[in-house]
Scaffold this motif. Structure first.
Motif, mmCIF file in Angstrom:
data_model
loop_
_atom_site.group_PDB
_atom_site.id
_atom_site.type_symbol
_atom_site.label_atom_id
_atom_site.label_comp_id
_atom_site.label_asym_id
_atom_site.label_seq_id
_atom_site.Cartn_x
_atom_site.Cartn_y
_atom_site.Cartn_z
ATOM 1 N N LEU A 1 58.119 -14.957 -41.694
ATOM 2 C CA LEU A 1 58.018 -15.286 -40.280
ATOM 3 C C LEU A 1 59.405 -15.381 -39.636
ATOM 4 O O LEU A 1 59.616 -14.923 -38.507
ATOM 5 C CB LEU A 1 57.274 -16.609 -40.093
ATOM 6 C CG LEU A 1 55.764 -16.599 -40.356
ATOM 7 C CD1 LEU A 1 55.206 -18.005 -40.301
ATOM 8 C CD2 LEU A 1 55.047 -15.698 -39.365
ATOM 9 N N GLN B 1 47.156 -18.311 -44.509
ATOM 10 C CA GLN B 1 46.625 -18.473 -43.160
ATOM 11 C C GLN B 1 46.820 -19.909 -42.665
ATOM 12 O O GLN B 1 47.231 -20.134 -41.524
ATOM 13 C CB GLN B 1 45.144 -18.120 -43.123
ATOM 14 C CG GLN B 1 44.536 -18.249 -41.732
ATOM 15 C CD GLN B 1 43.019 -18.345 -41.750
ATOM 16 O OE1 GLN B 1 42.413 -18.512 -42.801
ATOM 17 N NE2 GLN B 1 42.406 -18.245 -40.576
ATOM 18 N N ASN C 1 49.371 -12.056 -37.631
ATOM 19 C CA ASN C 1 48.671 -13.330 -37.828
ATOM 20 C C ASN C 1 47.162 -13.170 -37.694
ATOM 21 O O ASN C 1 46.383 -13.795 -38.428
ATOM 22 C CB ASN C 1 49.174 -14.371 -36.819
ATOM 23 C CG ASN C 1 50.621 -14.762 -37.065
ATOM 24 O OD1 ASN C 1 51.190 -14.464 -38.115
ATOM 25 N ND2 ASN C 1 51.231 -15.418 -36.103
ATOM 26 N N ILE D 1 50.524 -20.710 -41.796
ATOM 27 C CA ILE D 1 50.892 -20.175 -40.481
ATOM 28 C C ILE D 1 50.325 -21.057 -39.372
ATOM 29 O O ILE D 1 50.985 -21.313 -38.360
ATOM 30 C CB ILE D 1 50.383 -18.721 -40.340
ATOM 31 C CG1 ILE D 1 51.152 -17.794 -41.300
ATOM 32 C CG2 ILE D 1 50.536 -18.233 -38.897
ATOM 33 C CD1 ILE D 1 50.607 -16.383 -41.354
ATOM 34 N N GLU D 2 49.122 -21.542 -39.575
ATOM 35 C CA GLU D 2 48.467 -22.376 -38.567
ATOM 36 C C GLU D 2 49.150 -23.738 -38.417
ATOM 37 O O GLU D 2 49.319 -24.242 -37.297
ATOM 38 C CB GLU D 2 46.998 -22.571 -38.950
ATOM 39 C CG GLU D 2 46.197 -23.442 -37.998
ATOM 40 C CD GLU D 2 44.764 -23.644 -38.449
ATOM 41 O OE1 GLU D 2 44.130 -24.602 -37.983
ATOM 42 O OE2 GLU D 2 44.283 -22.841 -39.287
ATOM 43 N N THR E 1 56.227 -17.424 -46.874
ATOM 44 C CA THR E 1 55.669 -17.282 -45.527
ATOM 45 C C THR E 1 56.713 -17.613 -44.471
ATOM 46 O O THR E 1 56.852 -16.911 -43.468
ATOM 47 C CB THR E 1 54.442 -18.192 -45.350
ATOM 48 O OG1 THR E 1 53.488 -17.898 -46.375
ATOM 49 C CG2 THR E 1 53.795 -17.989 -43.984
#
Length: 354
Positions: free
Chosen positions: A308, A259, A239, A262-263, A304
């Motif tokens: 993950l 990005q 990350n 993920i946030e 994503t």
């Protein structure tokens, strides 16, 4: 030969084009790479401070991956190093002094990989953090695994030598000292002094003057579990890498969207509208930019989440309920259906296979 005995003609004159200031139009390499070059010079009996000062390169290069060295400067630095050491294999010497910590978060992520296959997948995915001068591609053919690097511009031979030497030495450190590739292919020509040091390092056939840089491995070796595996540490650093890549190439919309996904996922609100707003553009403009790259928001969201999910499930300490909410799903049944769609397995079955 000591540095004091070197003729001054071998020290390049200072130039204004060797600054570490990043040129947005020029490919760059992570600046901490020069730490290994300095150590290789010192180990060769040459004063690295003198060389770096002559090249106009700061001596206290930061380990921050955003401190970059232009590719042209790296080529000039290596040329000077080969001259002052009179060593055509200087790149192989540098390989002994490159540490995983020089690659910042990527180094820690690589060290925590579960297998050498995971190691190579991370290298393929995040190589741009190390260098923008080549593109990494991982391929599988039958019982072999091919790690290929296609050069995007002409590189110094020493750059190729140092990085390949570093990779093999690191793989042996993480797996076993007897590990060796099946074959090595290099773009560089064979040195006049012969291929001996390459064959001694790689313990495999080495071909020179090839179209791309290539390492060929036995697939069985690549799938063996590594004793230093730590999925949690690898995930945290993955990350961090993505955040650095987003800063490094602000024009790369895919990295920027990834990005933000993920946030925002743990908050349960990861809509196209929210991501577009965070990237200072309208949802329509975001979709246009993604379509120009051959993808769309939902595809990136799915990809994503899948990546993950597989990473989280490899972390035995994380319960499926926690993973469900980390990925932004409202309940475990929704997560289970999505995971079966991605992999053909339930989360529990996937974890048992691991």
């Amino acid at each position: 030969m000591s540095d004091s005995e070197l003729p001054s003609s071998k020290i390049p004159a200072p130039g204004t084009d060797t600054s570490l200031r990043e040129d947005a139009l020029q490919p760059t390499t992570i600046g901490s790479y020069t730490v290994a070059i300095a150590r290789a010079l010192d180990a060769s009996g040459v004063d690295s401070k003198r060389i770096f000062t002559a090249m106009g390169i700061p001596l206290d290069v930061s380990t921050d991956p955003m401190t970059r060295l232009p590719a042209a400067t790296m080529t000039k630095l290596y040329r000077a190093c080969v001259d002052v050491t009179n060593n055509p294999y200087f790149g192989l010497t540098v390989a002994k002094h490159i540490h995983l910590t020089h690659l910042h978060a990527l180094g820690y992520s690589l060290a925590a990989s579960g297998t050498l296959m995971d190691f190579c997948r991370r290298l393929e995915r995040y190589f741009r953090l190390v260098s923008q001068v080549a593109k990494a591609n991982l391929e599988q053919t039958g019982e072999q695994v091919l790690m290929r690097f296609d050069h995007l511009l002409e590189l110094s031979s020493e750059t190729e030598d140092a990085f390949f030497g570093f990779l093999i030495r690191t793989m042996r450190l993480l797996y076993k000292q007897e590990f060796k590739p099946l074959r090595v292919e290099l773009c560089r020509p064979v040195p006049h002094e012969g291929p001996g040091p390459y064959e001694a390092l790689f313990r495999a056939p080495v071909l020179f003057g090839q179209a791309s840089s290539l390492l060929v491995f036995d697939k069985a070796d690549m799938l063996q579990a590594l004793s230093g595996s730590c999925p949690e540490l690898a995930q945290v650093n993955d990350n961090i890498i993505i955040s650095y890549l987003a800063r490094l190439d602000k024009s790369d919309v895919i990295t920027g969207v990834t990005q933000k996904i993920i946030e925002f996922l743990p908050d349960g609100d990861c809509s196209r509208e929210k991501v577009a707003s965070a990237l200072c553009m309208s949802p329509t403009k975001l979709q246009l930019k993604l379509s120009q790259r051959g993808t769309h928001f939902q595809q990136l969201l799915d990809d994503t989440r899948k990546e993950l999910a597989c990473s989280y499930l490899s972390q035995a300490s994380r319960p499926v309920t926690e993973i469900t909410f980390l990925l932004g799903f409202s309940d475990t049944s929704n997560f289970t259906r999505a995971f079966k769609r991605w992999t053909g397995l339930s989360p529990t079955d996937f974890r048992q296979q691991i």
